[in-house]
Design a protein around this motif. Sequence first.
Motif, PDB file in Angstrom:
ATOM      1  N   LEU A 100       0.834  -1.199   0.000  1.00  0.00           N
ATOM      2  CA  LEU A 100       0.000   0.000   0.000  1.00  0.00           C
ATOM      3  C   LEU A 100       0.871   1.253   0.000  1.00  0.00           C
ATOM      4  CD1 LEU A 100      -3.001   0.748   0.193  1.00  0.00           C
ATOM      5  CD2 LEU A 100      -2.842   0.516   2.664  1.00  0.00           C
ATOM      6  N   THR A 116      -0.231   0.225  12.592  1.00  0.00           N
ATOM      7  CA  THR A 116       0.663   1.395  12.586  1.00  0.00           C
ATOM      8  C   THR A 116       1.050   1.791  11.166  1.00  0.00           C
ATOM      9  OG1 THR A 116       2.600  -0.043  12.832  1.00  0.00           O
ATOM     10  CG2 THR A 116       1.651   0.913  14.833  1.00  0.00           C
ATOM     11  N   LEU A 117       0.053   2.187  10.442  1.00  0.00           N
ATOM     12  CA  LEU A 117       0.243   2.530   9.040  1.00  0.00           C
ATOM     13  C   LEU A 117       0.999   3.850   8.921  1.00  0.00           C
ATOM     14  CD1 LEU A 117      -0.845   1.482   6.220  1.00  0.00           C
ATOM     15  CD2 LEU A 117      -2.532   3.280   6.450  1.00  0.00           C
ATOM     16  N   ALA A 139      -0.630   6.719   6.803  1.00  0.00           N
ATOM     17  CA  ALA A 139      -1.971   7.220   7.123  1.00  0.00           C
ATOM     18  C   ALA A 139      -1.930   8.727   7.343  1.00  0.00           C
ATOM     19  CB  ALA A 139      -2.516   6.511   8.362  1.00  0.00           C
ATOM     20  N   PRO A 140      -3.031   9.449   7.129  1.00  0.00           N
ATOM     21  CA  PRO A 140      -4.305   8.942   6.634  1.00  0.00           C
ATOM     22  C   PRO A 140      -4.277   8.610   5.143  1.00  0.00           C
ATOM     23  CG  PRO A 140      -4.420  11.312   6.884  1.00  0.00           C
ATOM     24  CD  PRO A 140      -3.088  10.898   7.423  1.00  0.00           C
ATOM     25  N   LEU A 141      -5.014   7.552   4.801  1.00  0.00           N
ATOM     26  CA  LEU A 141      -5.149   7.124   3.410  1.00  0.00           C
ATOM     27  C   LEU A 141      -6.620   7.135   3.030  1.00  0.00           C
ATOM     28  CD1 LEU A 141      -2.817   4.000   3.346  1.00  0.00           C
ATOM     29  CD2 LEU A 141      -2.469   6.094   2.055  1.00  0.00           C
ATOM     30  N   GLU A 142      -6.883   7.496   1.784  1.00  0.00           N
ATOM     31  CA  GLU A 142      -8.261   7.501   1.307  1.00  0.00           C
ATOM     32  C   GLU A 142      -8.420   6.487   0.171  1.00  0.00           C
ATOM     33  OE1 GLU A 142      -9.654  11.277  -0.075  1.00  0.00           O
ATOM     34  OE2 GLU A 142     -11.628  10.499  -0.606  1.00  0.00           O
ATOM     35  N   PHE A 143      -9.554   5.804   0.166  1.00  0.00           N
ATOM     36  CA  PHE A 143      -9.844   4.844  -0.898  1.00  0.00           C
ATOM     37  C   PHE A 143     -11.108   5.266  -1.625  1.00  0.00           C
ATOM     38  CE2 PHE A 143      -7.656   2.853   2.610  1.00  0.00           C
ATOM     39  CZ  PHE A 143      -6.531   2.361   1.974  1.00  0.00           C
ATOM     40  N   ASP A 182     -15.013   4.493  -3.109  1.00  0.00           N
ATOM     41  CA  ASP A 182     -16.168   3.817  -2.510  1.00  0.00           C
ATOM     42  C   ASP A 182     -16.174   2.356  -2.937  1.00  0.00           C
ATOM     43  OD1 ASP A 182     -17.417   5.791  -0.933  1.00  0.00           O
ATOM     44  OD2 ASP A 182     -18.211   6.759  -2.731  1.00  0.00           O
ATOM     45  N   ALA A 209      -4.433  11.026   1.878  1.00  0.00           N
ATOM     46  CA  ALA A 209      -5.598  11.910   1.985  1.00  0.00           C
ATOM     47  C   ALA A 209      -5.188  13.341   2.346  1.00  0.00           C
ATOM     48  CB  ALA A 209      -6.571  11.368   3.031  1.00  0.00           C
ATOM     49  N   ARG A 210      -3.995  13.517   2.790  1.00  0.00           N
ATOM     50  CA  ARG A 210      -3.564  14.864   3.199  1.00  0.00           C
ATOM     51  C   ARG A 210      -3.550  15.824   2.018  1.00  0.00           C
ATOM     52  NH1 ARG A 210      -1.214  14.492   8.469  1.00  0.00           N
ATOM     53  NH2 ARG A 210      -0.198  12.510   8.754  1.00  0.00           N
TER      54      ARG A 210
END
Lengths: 204, 204
Positions: free
Chosen positions: A144, A170-171, A174-178, A180, A203-204
């Motif tokens: 990822l 403990t990614l 992160a933050p990650l967006e996917f 739908d 997502a940042r």
Amino acid sequence: MPKVATQASVSLDGFIAGPENGGFEYLFAWCRAGDVEVPTASPGRSYKVSEASAGYVRDMIHGYGALVVGRNQFDGMDGWGGQHPMRVQVFVVTHSVPEGWAPESAEFVFVTEGGVKAAVERAKAVAGDKNIGVGPGVVAREALEEGLLDEIRIDLVPFMLGEGVRFVDTLGAAPLEFGDPQVIQGKKVTHLVYPVTAGAAGAR
Amino acid sequence: MPKVATQASVSLDGFIAGPENGGFEYLFAWCRAGDVEVPTASPGRSYKVSEASAGYVRDMIHGYGALVVGRNQFDGMDGWGGQHPMRVQVFVVTHSVPEGWAPESAEFVFVTEGGVKAAVERAKAVAGDKNIGVGPGVVAREALEEGLLDEIRIDLVPFMLGEGVRFVDTLGAAPLEFGDPQVIQGKKVTHLVYPVTAGAAGAR
């Protein structure tokens, strides 16, 4: 086009294994919860799932052309007795070839250089037009983070386990967006297929 | 029949708040992700959601007749400025009435005896045929453990936050089993309504 996907049965509170590495009777209850029998590549082993899940399971069983797993998973499963039940070649990301195993065979390839990225490349070379399955946990996280994943497939089960092994721990990224998800509601499982979209990773 | 329900926006990795109590821009992105405007009871405040989510949100806004929350949530929200945006009476489970507040008013009742169970009873008495909303976290866990909950409503969002506040932490009663959910796929959210069935609470 072939996809690189990670997949796991995940509890409602986010675990892929319960306390003391247990809880599998809950996480995989859906695999025996229905009336539709779906044979696997292993003689005598089959799923019994709802009609809604059957298509998803068939795609899963026949859709993967190769797998990439971590050394922990390989060791934890004792090398699946010499061959993975999906009957596809498995690329094991590891620092060294485990004792008693050939570095490369029709069943297993131990990838000791280049990490997850190298293993995914090698897996793609043998998978043809089929998908590459990437084991959950650290390997999925690295895939990822390196932008190698196309899909995250979550089989969300209606249980809470309280504690255990988290799906993605403990990614660092992160933050990650996917995107739908595609949703399939089965019996004792909700299949959620999330696309990892290029613009959305991060997502940042 | 009125239901006692807990509800939360939950990230794909199981958090209702991100690191340092942040991440709400991701957890509640779905509330502004669509074209359908759904007004709340607070003037000037509305949701903008997908068509699929709109019915769910309307049910949510108009469905609750009273709320039960913990003292932490009350304090964290500064008592919502004196009235909860849903414009319903809020029953706060606490050891003592916070300074400067009346023990009981049309807006808040501070329940200092009998815990979550007493608060739910009192909430039911004013909610009529509407539902009781129970705040997430410790209050929801206690309600679940005491068999007071009828539904768990998870608004699952396609983000991973890495770490933060878990939806249900250190659940003493785990493993727990729920019924299969009703699923509504919106934009940037998957609404999952899980029934808490009598036989299912306690998977052991």
